[in-house]
Design a protein around this motif. Sequence first.
Motif, PDB file in Angstrom:
ATOM      1  N   LEU A  89       0.826  -1.202   0.000  1.00 15.00           N
ATOM      2  CA  LEU A  89       0.000   0.000   0.000  1.00 15.00           C
ATOM      3  C   LEU A  89       0.861   1.254   0.000  1.00 15.00           C
ATOM      4  CD1 LEU A  89      -2.640  -0.972   2.712  1.00 15.00           C
ATOM      5  CD2 LEU A  89      -2.933  -1.055   0.240  1.00 15.00           C
ATOM      6  N   LEU A  90       0.481   2.236  -0.817  1.00 17.90           N
ATOM      7  CA  LEU A  90       1.139   3.539  -0.773  1.00 17.90           C
ATOM      8  C   LEU A  90       0.498   4.343   0.359  1.00 17.90           C
ATOM      9  CD1 LEU A  90       1.454   4.476  -4.566  1.00 17.90           C
ATOM     10  CD2 LEU A  90       3.272   3.773  -2.995  1.00 17.90           C
ATOM     11  N   LEU A  91       1.304   4.723   1.326  1.00 19.18           N
ATOM     12  CA  LEU A  91       0.775   5.397   2.507  1.00 19.18           C
ATOM     13  C   LEU A  91       0.782   6.909   2.287  1.00 19.18           C
ATOM     14  CD1 LEU A  91       2.509   3.332   5.341  1.00 19.18           C
ATOM     15  CD2 LEU A  91       0.361   2.887   4.133  1.00 19.18           C
ATOM     16  N   PRO A  92      -0.368   7.568   2.458  1.00 18.68           N
ATOM     17  CA  PRO A  92      -0.434   9.019   2.261  1.00 18.68           C
ATOM     18  C   PRO A  92       0.297   9.773   3.366  1.00 18.68           C
ATOM     19  CG  PRO A  92      -2.520   8.183   3.105  1.00 18.68           C
ATOM     20  CD  PRO A  92      -1.672   6.982   2.818  1.00 18.68           C
ATOM     21  N   ALA A  93       0.558  11.042   3.122  1.00 21.06           N
ATOM     22  CA  ALA A  93       1.334  11.867   4.054  1.00 21.06           C
ATOM     23  C   ALA A  93       0.728  11.889   5.445  1.00 21.06           C
ATOM     24  CB  ALA A  93       1.446  13.284   3.498  1.00 21.06           C
ATOM     25  N   GLU A  94      -0.604  11.923   5.516  1.00 20.32           N
ATOM     26  CA  GLU A  94      -1.237  11.993   6.834  1.00 20.32           C
ATOM     27  C   GLU A  94      -0.976  10.745   7.667  1.00 20.32           C
ATOM     28  OE1 GLU A  94      -4.658  11.327   3.790  1.00 20.32           O
ATOM     29  OE2 GLU A  94      -2.777  12.469   3.950  1.00 20.32           O
ATOM     30  N   VAL A  95      -0.828   9.605   7.018  1.00 25.72           N
ATOM     31  CA  VAL A  95      -0.501   8.367   7.739  1.00 25.72           C
ATOM     32  C   VAL A  95       0.948   8.394   8.213  1.00 25.72           C
ATOM     33  CG1 VAL A  95      -0.228   5.863   7.526  1.00 25.72           C
ATOM     34  CG2 VAL A  95      -2.258   6.994   6.599  1.00 25.72           C
ATOM     35  N   LEU A  96       1.842   8.897   7.369  1.00 23.89           N
ATOM     36  CA  LEU A  96       3.254   8.966   7.738  1.00 23.89           C
ATOM     37  C   LEU A  96       3.492   9.898   8.927  1.00 23.89           C
ATOM     38  CD1 LEU A  96       4.939   9.146   4.206  1.00 23.89           C
ATOM     39  CD2 LEU A  96       4.334   7.136   5.567  1.00 23.89           C
ATOM     40  N   GLN A  97       2.571  10.828   9.147  1.00 23.74           N
ATOM     41  CA  GLN A  97       2.703  11.773  10.252  1.00 23.74           C
ATOM     42  C   GLN A  97       2.052  11.281  11.538  1.00 23.74           C
ATOM     43  OE1 GLN A  97       0.954  15.295   8.550  1.00 23.74           O
ATOM     44  NE2 GLN A  97       2.594  15.550   7.044  1.00 23.74           N
ATOM     45  N   MET A  98       1.397  10.124  11.503  1.00 26.87           N
ATOM     46  CA  MET A  98       0.689   9.634  12.687  1.00 26.87           C
ATOM     47  C   MET A  98       1.595   9.181  13.827  1.00 26.87           C
ATOM     48  SD  MET A  98      -2.558   7.547  11.063  1.00 26.87           S
ATOM     49  CE  MET A  98      -3.780   8.379  10.063  1.00 26.87           C
ATOM     50  N   PRO A  99       2.700   8.473  13.565  1.00 23.23           N
ATOM     51  CA  PRO A  99       3.535   8.041  14.687  1.00 23.23           C
ATOM     52  C   PRO A  99       4.182   9.237  15.393  1.00 23.23           C
ATOM     53  CG  PRO A  99       4.614   7.542  12.605  1.00 23.23           C
ATOM     54  CD  PRO A  99       3.214   7.954  12.280  1.00 23.23           C
ATOM     55  N   ALA A 100       4.355   9.119  16.705  1.00 21.58           N
ATOM     56  CA  ALA A 100       4.963  10.200  17.471  1.00 21.58           C
ATOM     57  C   ALA A 100       6.430  10.405  17.097  1.00 21.58           C
ATOM     58  CB  ALA A 100       4.841   9.895  18.962  1.00 21.58           C
ATOM     59  N   ARG A 101       7.082   9.327  16.616  1.00 23.11           N
ATOM     60  CA  ARG A 101       8.512   9.428  16.277  1.00 23.11           C
ATOM     61  C   ARG A 101       8.751   9.254  14.783  1.00 23.11           C
ATOM     62  NH1 ARG A 101      11.566   6.826  21.627  1.00 23.11           N
ATOM     63  NH2 ARG A 101      10.242   7.930  23.132  1.00 23.11           N
ATOM     64  N   LEU A 102       8.677   8.035  14.272  1.00 20.72           N
ATOM     65  CA  LEU A 102       9.019   7.814  12.874  1.00 20.72           C
ATOM     66  C   LEU A 102       8.116   6.769  12.230  1.00 20.72           C
ATOM     67  CD1 LEU A 102      12.942   7.557  12.970  1.00 20.72           C
ATOM     68  CD2 LEU A 102      11.596   9.480  12.099  1.00 20.72           C
TER      69      LEU A 102
END
Length: 221
Positions: A89-102
């Motif tokens: 799955l290609l993860l959108p930017a909003e998903v990449l920003q969900m983790p508190a760290r990385l």
Amino acid sequence: MVRLAVFWVLMSKNERLSAAFIGEGSLLIQCAKAWLDRGHEISLIITPDTQVAGFSSQHDLRCMDSSVQWQAALAAESFDYLFSVVNSLLLPAEVLQMPARLAINYHDSPLPRYAGLNATSWAIINGETEHAISWHVMVEELDAGDILIQRSLPISPNETSVSLNTRCYELAADAFADLIAGMETDSFSRMPQDLSKRTVFGSDARPAAAASLRPDVSFQE
């Protein structure tokens, strides 16, 4: 009192971390198990894989099928890291920003070379004698984030994509254990990719002559 103080110092350096996983296959299971064995938490696993779902059930972990609306469920969770392991799955930017760290992805190539799909097949087709696996930070551009850990391995003369994939998985699992150790002590480093050396193979990439074989032409030509 001194022993007690030392105990609390060690605890503070090895805090309990949380993660979400997305992907499929045996490598995801190995990595999730390694994460749990180190005493860390898994908030959610997103997968289309029934084997991974079975692993989740055995360990009382929350699991969602990636074919359903999982983004809202992931957004409702709190976690330090998002691990993408054999994830299509290609993860959108909003998903990449969900983790508190990385947000971190596994890729079976020596990034920045062989970004994209079918990296092991292309390495063999191109006559490479060495390959690598990479754990890297996820950014909006595919496979372009900072490298956290990269491990190399030789390609044997009789290598196939199946055998090379298997060897990459084994190396990736070993490297993931070191990645966890670095996270626990906040001691892992980030190495930016030299994108001038980047090569990308998409789903529409095909070998020359549609991969047909000619008796008068070497496979490597």
